[in-house]
Design an enzyme around this catalytic site. Structure first.
Site, PDB file in Angstrom:
ATOM      1  N   LYS B 190       0.810  -1.210   0.107  1.00  0.00           N
ATOM      2  CA  LYS B 190      -0.259   0.007   0.312  1.00  0.00           C
ATOM      3  C   LYS B 190       0.800   1.343   0.120  1.00  0.00           C
ATOM      4  O   LYS B 190       0.888   2.205  -0.815  1.00  0.00           O
ATOM      5  CB  LYS B 190      -1.269  -0.077   1.655  1.00  0.00           C
ATOM      6  CG  LYS B 190      -1.429   1.333   1.435  1.00  0.00           C
ATOM      7  CD  LYS B 190      -2.375   0.914   0.342  1.00  0.00           C
ATOM      8  CE  LYS B 190      -3.878   2.235   0.476  1.00  0.00           C
ATOM      9  NZ  LYS B 190      -3.059   3.684   1.222  1.00  0.00           N
ATOM     10  N   ASN B 194       0.822   4.034  -2.638  1.00  0.00           N
ATOM     11  CA  ASN B 194       0.745   5.417  -2.561  1.00  0.00           C
ATOM     12  C   ASN B 194       1.883   7.066  -3.188  1.00  0.00           C
ATOM     13  O   ASN B 194       1.936   7.937  -3.598  1.00  0.00           O
ATOM     14  CB  ASN B 194       0.269   5.852  -1.111  1.00  0.00           C
ATOM     15  CG  ASN B 194      -1.007   5.240  -0.173  1.00  0.00           C
ATOM     16  OD1 ASN B 194      -1.728   4.808  -1.048  1.00  0.00           O
ATOM     17  ND2 ASN B 194      -1.442   6.371   0.692  1.00  0.00           N
ATOM     18  N   GLU B 197       1.190   6.796  -7.195  1.00  0.00           N
ATOM     19  CA  GLU B 197       0.140   7.860  -6.527  1.00  0.00           C
ATOM     20  C   GLU B 197       0.708   9.035  -6.223  1.00  0.00           C
ATOM     21  O   GLU B 197       0.024  10.209  -7.106  1.00  0.00           O
ATOM     22  CB  GLU B 197      -0.706   7.372  -5.082  1.00  0.00           C
ATOM     23  CG  GLU B 197      -2.621   8.873  -5.358  1.00  0.00           C
ATOM     24  CD  GLU B 197      -2.278   8.364  -4.715  1.00  0.00           C
ATOM     25  OE1 GLU B 197      -2.876   7.843  -3.526  1.00  0.00           O
ATOM     26  OE2 GLU B 197      -2.129   9.767  -2.768  1.00  0.00           O
TER      27      GLU B 197
END
Lengths: 336, 336, 336, 336
Positions: B190, B194, B197
């Site tokens: 995760k 990010n 992202e």
């Protein structure tokens, strides 16, 4: 030797003075009457126009050094001199011209058998005293002909330690000037010089920023240091791997004002940094540091970029995050 | 299946709702009475303390999902649950915890035979409707035991096209969740998610900035375009290589306000971007884009850096340059 | 409507096919007889020269779409068509031309009252089926006249969700094409599109690199994860913030070969990435991510840069360090 | 004054020699008998173990300087000395220890009233002759007590020009050492020093790369220059803004071999560069240049990254592009 000088700003004026001191003969022109009269008092022959300057130059071939802002002003002046001068005469562009403009001009003037020399000149406000570091492009005979001028302007060997095993190389480099190659090569080398300068400056800038921000409330108390930047800059001048002339200047600035409160942080760039990145792209050379240095200056001149607003808009859109626009908020501290 | 949920903010509340909708039984706790009562009205069993929540959970092994801000709050809650729960019970941390904290906690809880599962949860404000994308770390039996929960929270196959040649891979991935590996692996994946992202967002941000700044007075008149950003964002959603969910959100934001005037451009970062860069450094992986994206956010939160002031001080020192601090001045235009 | 098409490679051929399917009339030319004959069998009218193509086009004004490699080939073809066509006829350059070339050509052709339209075309190998996303520059009447062509080539509304609050904007954007502005604006927008594409790709590339390198012997054993990249790519397609068409493609590639062993890692760049950075520099827009993405490709094509050798030489010079050139050695692990 | 020295490698040995030359008394230990015997011949008192070294030191408080590789070796030695020394004794860690380790150690030793001083030491192979630049952290009385040692090791004023307006600052900085702050501050400042060093080196590396690649067949013939890098490096040492000690070293390396053919281009990093970036992240300071410099070294140690392979896979997937893995192909030249 006789040299015409056009443009008597900080650089042009001091170049004239250094040549006068070395016993050369200078014929000068500047749009400012006051400026040219001032130099006349120091020994130069002042003239009131480009045409007059060309007329007064009586050593053949004539040589005229331009020390003007790069761009239209220099361009126009080269064009006028192209009309005024005669075959074998030499135009030296000592400013910060884009090297592809040199290549074009040299070709155009070659049609008239006028010789064009591009000379990247480093030294800034210190050149009068320390001498100028010069990177020269153009035809060999023209560069050789001008050797007395370059030699007088250059710093000379001085007390800088000599590089070992340089015997087989051009001795002019040690004295502070080189004939870098054909037309444009001088300004190209000077351009990369300035690109490197951006990178060096940014490296120091980031380092001192990290030192200074070590005194942040967001850090654990025992990892927080209030560091004396003037002393750090000074100690690094003394036997450390990162000593340099730029650091000398930084140490002086920090000694005068450790907060640098007199500076806004708005930083200009002058063209060479941009052209250096473009050259890297043309050559497919990765130049991450030189480019990041340029972009840091671009960013310094804006309050906020549109891109940053878009980031906030996206964060709101996917996460419902509303940005808290408090100035100088360092953001949520990274947890470990 | 029964699940305890601690923390009923936007994420926790919606996770609870999505589970209720799927017919699961939820026992919830939040420090806000109002918040937990609201969910009680939607079918959850509200409790007034962690201890009470543990007591009310009657399916064994118990499973408690934490959806709390990463850091001290989550840490304390895990510690308390470590005292309240029994062997074989499961704690799921669904927040944005640093993966090394997961590794440490899992070890500590293993001493009590309590099982710890870290679950990176993506989906933001859209998760209730679209489902959550989950990256899970921890012991296999615990993850398998919780499969009904993960399955209900995940988006499922939906109408997203299937990736060819995936037959031999874990079918859970297609339904929107994976068991990434041992403790910490879920939050690690995760975290990198990010980090990516940030990079994607910054790529769009820079691109739209270049489009918008094409309308600058500094450019030659015939190279100046006044571009319609909402239309451009929209058209790129349609058959172009750069279509994405982030672009969908950007298109919506630009359609609402092409100037994004409501955003200050002050951009937070939330921890994962920093940890991603630190992971890259630990692994000696060059991560220029992810890092530049993080630094752009750091820079967005300052008016001027100290480093920029040092640049100005150096420019004054070597060149006599005085910076003209007019806001949003693009600087001297690069000549060609 | 009738359209001439020059250049029947992957892009040009499929554009022709998509128009034929929509009931349009195409007159085609390609230097390869085989290629043009193949399209003739599918319904196009094949011709043996540019001149023939112009002659065969009987709808006035004529419209000719060029789908050729950017650079000299396109340039020459535009020049020839400039001689062959008549006032009001339209040339559409659908390739990846540098937008400043469009501006120049449009001016030149305007002297002959021939209209020039630049059309950035995205869609790659998928365009035939999905439709092409088009960014168009040039005179309004010419673009409007060609609307049936653009409309047929575009993806149309399809089943992509509609952006809220777009009622007041140009409906063409939703159908997959826009009139971006005057000559050059179409290719400029397409250029920035590709620049963004580089950034998005590099963000994913770095992220997956960090995931993969988490399995390194240099990391502490309990912080080492052997992650399943195909599953991770797949799960991110499902409800996560970073889902995108590029990720779809990446998931397919990783599903086929998780090691990507068939790829050398030598990565080309195609011009638009470079021009995007140059545009950023001209506009003084910081574009760290787009530039780093470009430089990563430059670097990927060299074994070692000269700059890296200089780094080693400096390290030897000041520190006596001798580099150990073992391949893929991650270097001394950072201690904490 | 008497000083114990542990670790007699290049740095430790020369530190010992410089102190002997200044008339100090040194008691030394190294695991290599040969090494310590060599120094004994030069005037040091050699001992066969840490315990023996502590016993032989008869000036109280004792002071022991460690010059060992950062990490486990230094850590163990500090622990052992913590058991062997007495209250008020001083341990100096002169190596490249991570500053957070200093903070921890200082706290632990404070429990035994042993004083811990961290000393970042720059000077490399040149220190014996030029003196060492030292950045010192720890308790004031300990640092003051050791002043004769630091003073002897430092370069002293020498013939380096003095920074104007430094009268009000600590005169030690001018002599080449500073007391930077509490425990850890010395190594923190040295760490940032090395971070800056990476940035400076990379700036030169990129610049010389751009100079060298100007001789590329892909460039137009009249924009191609074959530049003499040894001469350029030399001339920049002479009056230019980018003169520095690193440039002196680069000039020497290029004079010896303009192709740097003896270097592979595989470049190590030694920890401080990584920690500097991590410090920047903790402080939310943008450090694009220092980070890019670190990443360039990471990249230099790999043949191809996995990320680059993913780029190729994506290009194949959306565009049908097949990469041509010819070595050192600069890629399609950017058109203008």
């Amino acid at each position: 030797m006789q040299l015409g000088i056009v443009g008597l700003g900080r650089m042009g004026g001091n170049i004239c003075r250094r040549l006068l001191k070395a016993g050369h003969d200078t014929v000068v022109y500047d749009t400012s009457v006051e400026t040219r009269e001032a130099l006349a008092k120091e020994g130069a022959t002042a003239t009131g126009s480009l045409a007059m300057l060309v007329k007064v130059l009586d050593e053949k071939p004539r040589a005229v050094w331009l020390m003007l802002p790069a761009g239209k002003i220099t361009e126009d002046c080269v064009a006028q001199l192209g009309d005024l001068l005669e075959p074998d005469d030499i135009i030296i562009d000592g400013g910060n011209t884009f090297y592809k403009d040199d290549i074009r001009r040299a070709k155009q003037l070659a049609g008239k058998r006028i010789r064009y020399v591009d000379c990247g000149t480093s030294g800034g406000v210190w050149g009068l005293e320390r001498g100028y570091c010069m990177m020269i492009g153009g035809p060999k005979e023209a560069v050789d002909h001008l050797d007395p001028i370059f030699s007088a302007l250059a710093p000379g060997l001085g007390d800088i330690s000599r590089t070992p095993r340089r015997e087989k190389y051009d001795p002019r480099a040690e004295r502070g000037y080189i004939h870098a190659g054909p037309s444009g090569a001088g300004h190209f080398v000077k351009m990369v010089h300035n690109g490197i300068e951006y990178g060096l400056m940014q490296a120091y800038a980031e380092g001192f920023d990290i030192l200074r921000s070590k005194d942040s409330d967001d850090l654990p108390a025992d990892e927080r240091f209030s560091l004396n930047l003037p002393d750090i800059a000074e100690v690094w001048r003394r036997g450390s791997v990162i000593s340099s002339w730029l650091l000398d200047i930084g140490a002086a600035a920090l000694a005068e004002d450790p907060q640098l409160a007199g500076f806004s942080g708005f930083v200009q760039d002058s063209g060479e940094g941009r052209w250096t990145v473009e050259a890297a792209i043309e050559e497919a050379v990765p130049a991450d540091v030189l480019t990041a240095s340029l972009f840091a200056r671009f960013r310094s001149r804006q309050e906020h970029t549109f891109g940053e607003k878009l980031l906030s808009a996206l964060r709101l859109g996917f996460g419902g995050h509303v940005e808290a626009p408090e100035p100088n908020d360092p953001g949520p501290k990274a947890k470990k």
